[in-house]
Design a protein around this motif. Structure first.
Motif, short mmCIF file in Angstrom:
data_model
loop_
_atom_site.label_atom_id
_atom_site.label_comp_id
_atom_site.label_asym_id
_atom_site.label_seq_id
_atom_site.Cartn_x
_atom_site.Cartn_y
_atom_site.Cartn_z
N ASN A 139 0.83 -1.22 0.00
CA ASN A 139 0.00 0.00 0.00
C ASN A 139 0.86 1.26 0.00
OD1 ASN A 139 -2.35 -1.51 -0.03
ND2 ASN A 139 -2.54 -1.52 2.19
N GLU A 140 2.00 1.24 0.72
CA GLU A 140 2.90 2.40 0.74
C GLU A 140 3.51 2.64 -0.64
OE1 GLU A 140 4.42 1.92 5.38
OE2 GLU A 140 5.63 1.09 3.75
N ILE A 141 3.91 1.57 -1.31
CA ILE A 141 4.49 1.69 -2.66
C ILE A 141 3.46 2.26 -3.61
CG2 ILE A 141 5.38 0.39 -4.64
CD1 ILE A 141 6.61 -1.59 -2.55
N ARG A 142 2.22 1.76 -3.57
CA ARG A 142 1.18 2.27 -4.46
C ARG A 142 0.87 3.73 -4.19
NH1 ARG A 142 -0.49 -1.30 -7.83
NH2 ARG A 142 -0.36 -3.49 -7.29
N LYS A 143 0.84 4.11 -2.93
CA LYS A 143 0.57 5.51 -2.56
C LYS A 143 1.67 6.43 -3.07
CE LYS A 143 -0.66 8.43 1.33
NZ LYS A 143 -0.86 8.51 2.78
N ALA A 144 2.92 6.00 -2.97
CA ALA A 144 4.05 6.81 -3.43
C ALA A 144 4.04 6.98 -4.94
CB ALA A 144 5.37 6.16 -2.98
N CYS A 145 3.49 6.03 -5.67
CA CYS A 145 3.43 6.11 -7.12
C CYS A 145 2.32 7.02 -7.61
CB CYS A 145 3.23 4.72 -7.72
SG CYS A 145 4.65 3.66 -7.50
N ALA A 146 1.34 7.28 -6.75
CA ALA A 146 0.18 8.10 -7.10
C ALA A 146 -0.48 7.53 -8.35
CB ALA A 146 0.58 9.55 -7.24
N ASP A 147 -0.57 8.32 -9.41
CA ASP A 147 -1.25 7.87 -10.63
C ASP A 147 -0.28 7.44 -11.73
OD1 ASP A 147 -3.79 8.28 -9.59
OD2 ASP A 147 -3.83 10.38 -10.20
N ASP A 148 0.99 7.25 -11.38
CA ASP A 148 1.99 6.81 -12.35
C ASP A 148 2.04 5.28 -12.41
OD1 ASP A 148 2.78 9.35 -13.10
OD2 ASP A 148 4.42 9.44 -11.63
N PHE A 149 2.67 4.78 -13.48
CA PHE A 149 2.91 3.35 -13.55
C PHE A 149 3.83 2.95 -12.40
CE2 PHE A 149 1.50 4.03 -17.89
CZ PHE A 149 0.64 2.97 -18.06
N CYS A 150 3.58 1.79 -11.85
CA CYS A 150 4.28 1.44 -10.61
C CYS A 150 4.49 -0.07 -10.49
CB CYS A 150 3.45 1.94 -9.43
SG CYS A 150 4.26 1.80 -7.86
N ASP A 151 5.59 -0.55 -11.05
CA ASP A 151 5.96 -1.94 -10.83
C ASP A 151 7.02 -1.94 -9.74
OD1 ASP A 151 4.27 -2.96 -12.75
OD2 ASP A 151 5.78 -3.00 -14.32
N GLY A 152 6.99 -2.94 -8.87
CA GLY A 152 7.98 -2.93 -7.82
C GLY A 152 8.03 -4.23 -7.05
N THR A 153 8.95 -4.23 -6.10
CA THR A 153 9.15 -5.39 -5.24
C THR A 153 8.99 -4.96 -3.79
OG1 THR A 153 10.72 -6.30 -6.83
CG2 THR A 153 10.78 -7.21 -4.60
N ILE A 154 8.26 -5.75 -3.06
CA ILE A 154 8.07 -5.48 -1.64
C ILE A 154 9.38 -5.74 -0.91
CG2 ILE A 154 6.89 -6.36 0.43
CD1 ILE A 154 4.45 -6.78 -1.43
N LYS A 155 9.72 -4.84 0.00
CA LYS A 155 10.96 -4.97 0.77
C LYS A 155 10.70 -5.47 2.19
CE LYS A 155 13.40 -3.00 -2.51
NZ LYS A 155 13.43 -3.83 -3.67
N ALA A 156 9.46 -5.42 2.65
CA ALA A 156 9.13 -5.78 4.03
C ALA A 156 9.34 -7.27 4.28
CB ALA A 156 7.69 -5.40 4.35
N ALA A 157 9.79 -7.59 5.47
CA ALA A 157 9.92 -8.98 5.89
C ALA A 157 8.58 -9.48 6.44
CB ALA A 157 10.99 -9.09 6.98
N VAL A 158 8.44 -10.79 6.47
CA VAL A 158 7.28 -11.41 7.12
C VAL A 158 7.77 -12.07 8.40
CG1 VAL A 158 6.00 -11.75 4.97
CG2 VAL A 158 7.48 -13.58 5.83
N ASP A 159 6.89 -12.15 9.40
CA ASP A 159 7.22 -12.82 10.65
C ASP A 159 6.80 -14.28 10.55
OD1 ASP A 159 8.27 -10.56 12.03
OD2 ASP A 159 6.22 -9.84 12.32
N VAL A 160 7.69 -15.18 10.95
CA VAL A 160 7.41 -16.61 10.89
C VAL A 160 7.65 -17.20 12.28
CG1 VAL A 160 7.97 -18.82 9.83
CG2 VAL A 160 8.07 -16.72 8.47
N GLN A 161 6.64 -17.81 12.82
CA GLN A 161 6.77 -18.51 14.11
C GLN A 161 6.69 -20.00 13.84
OE1 GLN A 161 3.73 -17.79 17.08
NE2 GLN A 161 5.14 -18.38 18.70
#
Length: 168
Positions: A139-161
């Protein structure tokens, strides 16, 4: 008294519980090695963004020793007309049996399999994956792109228990 006895049996069966963060991986998967793909969630927003969460297992092949048979990944894919955002997470490299997976709650998923651990022998492994940070980063990546084309990779980690119990 039966309740106390049952509680003692359950507690003695639980061998380990550990938690860690798993960063996105850039490893490539050969389509020929894919054993199964389990779709855990798919939803399309009113803005037309389709998000899919999939567990993918790859088959490492058979072996004469105690080498693990399967590798387990969590795939996150967020697709829209103006941009596609994704990430893959290496969840396990030690699965010996067919992997099962299910969605527990929004952003929370469970994977189960058998694994061999030197100190404990064959164990049942349950991994609970909290992927909510991936959704937030998307959601942060999409918001930063506004109305422009926006391909990207998520940088956030996931928590695994991870928790294990004896398979014997």
């Amino acid at each position: 008294m039966k309740t106390i006895g049952l509680f003692a049996v359950i507690m003695s069966a639980a061998m380990t519980v550990q938690a860690k963060q798993v960063a996105p991986t850039s490893s490539k998967i050969s389509p020929a090695t894919i054993d199964q793909a389990i779709r855990l969630a798919e939803a399309t927003s009113k803005e037309g963004v389709t998000k899919k969460i999939t567990i993918v297992t790859t088959d490492n092949g058979k072996s004469t020793d105690v080498s693990p048979r399967y590798t387990v990944y969590l795939g996150y894919n967020s697709m829209a007309e103006m941009g596609n955002i994704s990430a893959a997470y290496l969840i396990a490299e030690d699965a010996y049996s067919n992997v099962t997976a299910k969605r527990l709650a929004p952003g929370i998923y469970q994977v189960q399999y058998k694994a061999y651990r030197d100190e404990a022998g064959m164990v049942n492994v349950t991994k609970v994956i909290d992927a909510n940070e991936a959704f937030i980063n998307d959601n942060e990546i999409r918001k930063a792109c506004a109305d422009d084309f926006c391909d990207g990779t998520i940088k956030a980690a996931v928590d695994v228990q991870e928790s294990t119990t004896s398979a014997n």
